[in-house]
Write a protein that holds these residues in place. Structure first.
Motif, PDB file in Angstrom:
ATOM      1  N   THR A   1      62.738  46.850  -7.248  1.00  0.00           N
ATOM      2  CA  THR A   1      62.483  47.579  -8.481  1.00  0.00           C
ATOM      3  C   THR A   1      63.005  48.997  -8.343  1.00  0.00           C
ATOM      4  O   THR A   1      62.616  49.723  -7.434  1.00  0.00           O
ATOM      5  CB  THR A   1      60.967  47.604  -8.791  1.00  0.00           C
ATOM      6  OG1 THR A   1      60.478  46.258  -8.870  1.00  0.00           O
ATOM      7  CG2 THR A   1      60.700  48.303 -10.103  1.00  0.00           C
TER       8      THR A   1
ATOM      9  N   ALA B   1      63.535  52.769 -10.155  1.00  0.00           N
ATOM     10  CA  ALA B   1      63.290  53.685 -11.266  1.00  0.00           C
ATOM     11  C   ALA B   1      64.663  54.120 -11.779  1.00  0.00           C
ATOM     12  O   ALA B   1      65.569  54.384 -10.992  1.00  0.00           O
ATOM     13  CB  ALA B   1      62.481  54.880 -10.806  1.00  0.00           C
TER      14      ALA B   1
ATOM     15  N   ASN C   1      64.887  44.944 -13.494  1.00  0.00           N
ATOM     16  CA  ASN C   1      63.500  44.970 -13.021  1.00  0.00           C
ATOM     17  C   ASN C   1      62.646  43.839 -13.563  1.00  0.00           C
ATOM     18  O   ASN C   1      61.696  43.413 -12.897  1.00  0.00           O
ATOM     19  CB  ASN C   1      62.838  46.301 -13.384  1.00  0.00           C
ATOM     20  CG  ASN C   1      63.383  47.476 -12.597  1.00  0.00           C
ATOM     21  OD1 ASN C   1      64.005  47.298 -11.564  1.00  0.00           O
ATOM     22  ND2 ASN C   1      63.156  48.676 -13.104  1.00  0.00           N
TER      23      ASN C   1
ATOM     24  N   VAL D   1      56.611  43.552  -5.281  1.00  0.00           N
ATOM     25  CA  VAL D   1      57.396  44.740  -5.623  1.00  0.00           C
ATOM     26  C   VAL D   1      58.001  45.333  -4.359  1.00  0.00           C
ATOM     27  O   VAL D   1      57.274  45.647  -3.408  1.00  0.00           O
ATOM     28  CB  VAL D   1      56.529  45.795  -6.342  1.00  0.00           C
ATOM     29  CG1 VAL D   1      57.299  47.105  -6.512  1.00  0.00           C
ATOM     30  CG2 VAL D   1      56.054  45.274  -7.698  1.00  0.00           C
TER      31      VAL D   1
ATOM     32  N   TYR E   1      60.057  48.659  -3.494  1.00  0.00           N
ATOM     33  CA  TYR E   1      60.450  49.927  -4.128  1.00  0.00           C
ATOM     34  C   TYR E   1      60.961  50.899  -3.089  1.00  0.00           C
ATOM     35  O   TYR E   1      60.322  51.115  -2.052  1.00  0.00           O
ATOM     36  CB  TYR E   1      59.281  50.579  -4.883  1.00  0.00           C
ATOM     37  CG  TYR E   1      59.691  51.917  -5.471  1.00  0.00           C
ATOM     38  CD1 TYR E   1      60.371  51.965  -6.686  1.00  0.00           C
ATOM     39  CD2 TYR E   1      59.470  53.108  -4.785  1.00  0.00           C
ATOM     40  CE1 TYR E   1      60.808  53.183  -7.210  1.00  0.00           C
ATOM     41  CE2 TYR E   1      59.895  54.329  -5.296  1.00  0.00           C
ATOM     42  CZ  TYR E   1      60.564  54.363  -6.502  1.00  0.00           C
ATOM     43  OH  TYR E   1      61.005  55.563  -7.014  1.00  0.00           O
TER      44      TYR E   1
ATOM     45  N   SER F   1      56.789  51.974 -11.516  1.00  0.00           N
ATOM     46  CA  SER F   1      57.115  50.567 -11.294  1.00  0.00           C
ATOM     47  C   SER F   1      55.861  49.710 -11.216  1.00  0.00           C
ATOM     48  O   SER F   1      55.815  48.599 -11.761  1.00  0.00           O
ATOM     49  CB  SER F   1      57.932  50.422 -10.007  1.00  0.00           C
ATOM     50  OG  SER F   1      59.167  51.102 -10.113  1.00  0.00           O
TER      51      SER F   1
END
Length: 443
Positions: free
Chosen positions: A218, A220, A243, A281, A283, A325
């Motif tokens: 994910t 941003a 995403n 997730v 990140y 996220s």
């Protein structure tokens, strides 16, 4: 934050993550072929023995426990399990079963990824993802993997970062299979969703119940030029396609991807609806997007907007995007596991602060109602980092790539302090280094 928001609940899981090809060593697969073709950033780089986790796995389990971890993410290497199409290696299956049982005995919950980027050497030639035969191939592989998981209460991940696999392998041609074609990418995407559903059927048939999800990288996103309408439109389209499209397909059964000027798909996938028990997730960073007037009409940039300094791999340190996220995946109504989060920190000095700022976001997400169940740091060890080769260092433990000695870093003490106390202590707080000195040096 209030005092309450500085504390993790007793049932929150702290763990570590690895993947087979990056740590095990001695694997012959599509990535090994890619390396021999000189397609890494350093053409002479080879994964080879990696960091020899295949032989040192018990030591590495002890290192994980020494930092307070109670979960350990691995991947199963398809190329070990099915080195030739239709021939499954019983010794490899037995070896993975032994590793999982010993992991469990060490007090580490197995988090098992079925597919983490790599394939047997026959796969792209005989059953590539853009052909329907790929679904049957993955189903047979998942059926064999299911037997390894009996009685382990494992968290299971079907695919790690499927959108990275597709963008890198089918749109950019930067990783295997090295294709650059939009419509082919969409066919492969549809078959990955179908393969997840097929794997779920096989796991349920063997195990009766399973906690299954995917790990989605994910990002941003932000417009490179905040005032430019096309940059802002790219942010909206990219966030949805990159995403959320895969997650939404596994929630609704409907795959919807729009990439103007590149490729799009609209497909209903039987068996995909409500096919995950958790949201995974991964990140790391934020990307700034700029529209350019040539296909694929988009440029990625990493900008140091806050003066924190880019990480050593060149990514923005943007913990604020982590909270964003996590809040965004709340829409799927499933528990959330952070299956990767980490920093390339080659000097080993920034990682405690990175952990602190990103764990702050986890607590903020929980305080806003996101059901985050666990945090798995990437990675337990420095390892082979795909196209980047041996340069990046994401490990809690520093690895001497010549001797393979594992060494404690300041992040080990910090991670353990939080995992054991359940409190978000600031970097530099008192820890228990004696335990690490005794059990965690890897010497």
């Amino acid at each position: 934050m209030s005092t309450h928001e500085q504390t993790f609940p007793a049932d929150f899981t702290f763990g570590v993550a690895t993947s087979a090809y990056q740590v095990e060593g001695g694997i012959e697969n599509d990535w090994a072929e890619w390396e021999r073709a000189g397609k890494l950033k350093e053409p002479e780089a080879r994964c080879g023995r990696a960091v020899d986790h295949w032989n040192r796995y018990e030591e590495d389990y002890r290192l994980a426990r020494a930092v307070g971890a109670t979960a350990f993410r691995i991947s199963l290497e398809w190329a070990r399990i099915e080195p030739e199409r239709g021939r499954f290696d019983g010794a490899a299956l037995e070896a993975y079963r032994e590793r999982l049982l010993k992991m469990k005995a060490q007090g580490l919950r197995p988090v098992v990824t079925l597919h983490h980027f790599t394939h047997p050497t026959w796969f792209h030639r005989e059953t590539p993802w853009h052909q329907p035969a790929s679904v049957d191939a993955f189903r047979r592989y998942a059926r064999e993997c299911a037997a390894l998981l009996e009685g382990l209460d494992a968290l299971v991940i079907s695919f790690n970062e499927p959108m990275v696999l597709l963008l890198g392998g089918y749109l950019q041609g930067a990783i295997p299979p090295g294709i650059i074609d939009g419509p082919t990418t969409m066919r492969a995407l549809e078959n990955l969703v179908r393969s997840h559903a097929a794997a779920r059927e096989e796991l349920l048939s063997r195990l009766g119940r399973v906690e299954l999800g995917i790990s989605q990288n994910t990002l941003a996103f932000a417009p490179d030029r905040w005032w430019h309408p096309l940059d802002r439109a790219l942010v909206r389209l990219s966030a949805q396609a990159y995403n959320h499209a895969f997650h939404e397909a596994l929630a609704t059964g409907k795959l919807r991807v729009t990439m103007p000027g590149v490729a799009s798909t609209r497909a209903d996938i039987p068996g995909a609806r409500d096919s995950v028990e958790f949201i995974g997730v991964n990140y790391y960073t934020r990307a700034h997007l700029r529209f350019v007037p040539r296909a694929p009409f988009i440029e990625f940039k990493y900008r140091d907007t806050q003066g924190r300094g880019l990480t050593d791999i060149g990514w923005e340190d943007w913990p604020e995007g982590f909270l964003q996220s996590l809040r965004e995946v709340k829409r799927y109504g499933r528990p959330v596991w952070i299956t990767e989060n980490g920093i390339d920190d080659r000097a080993g000095t920034r990682r405690p602060h990175y952990l602190h700022t990103h764990l702050q976001q986890v607590l903020a997400a929980r305080a806003s109602g996101v059901d985050v169940r666990g945090y798995l740091y990437w990675s337990l060890l420095d390892n082979f980092e795909w196209l980047e080769g041996w340069g990046p260092r994401f490990g809690l433990y520093h690895v001497d790539f010549d001797t393979l000695e594992r060494r404690v870093t300041p992040a080990c003490d910090y991670f353990r302090a939080v995992a054991i106390s359940r409190k978000l202590v600031p970097p530099g707080s008192p820890t228990s280094p004696d335990l690490l000195s005794k059990n965690g040096t890897g010497t």
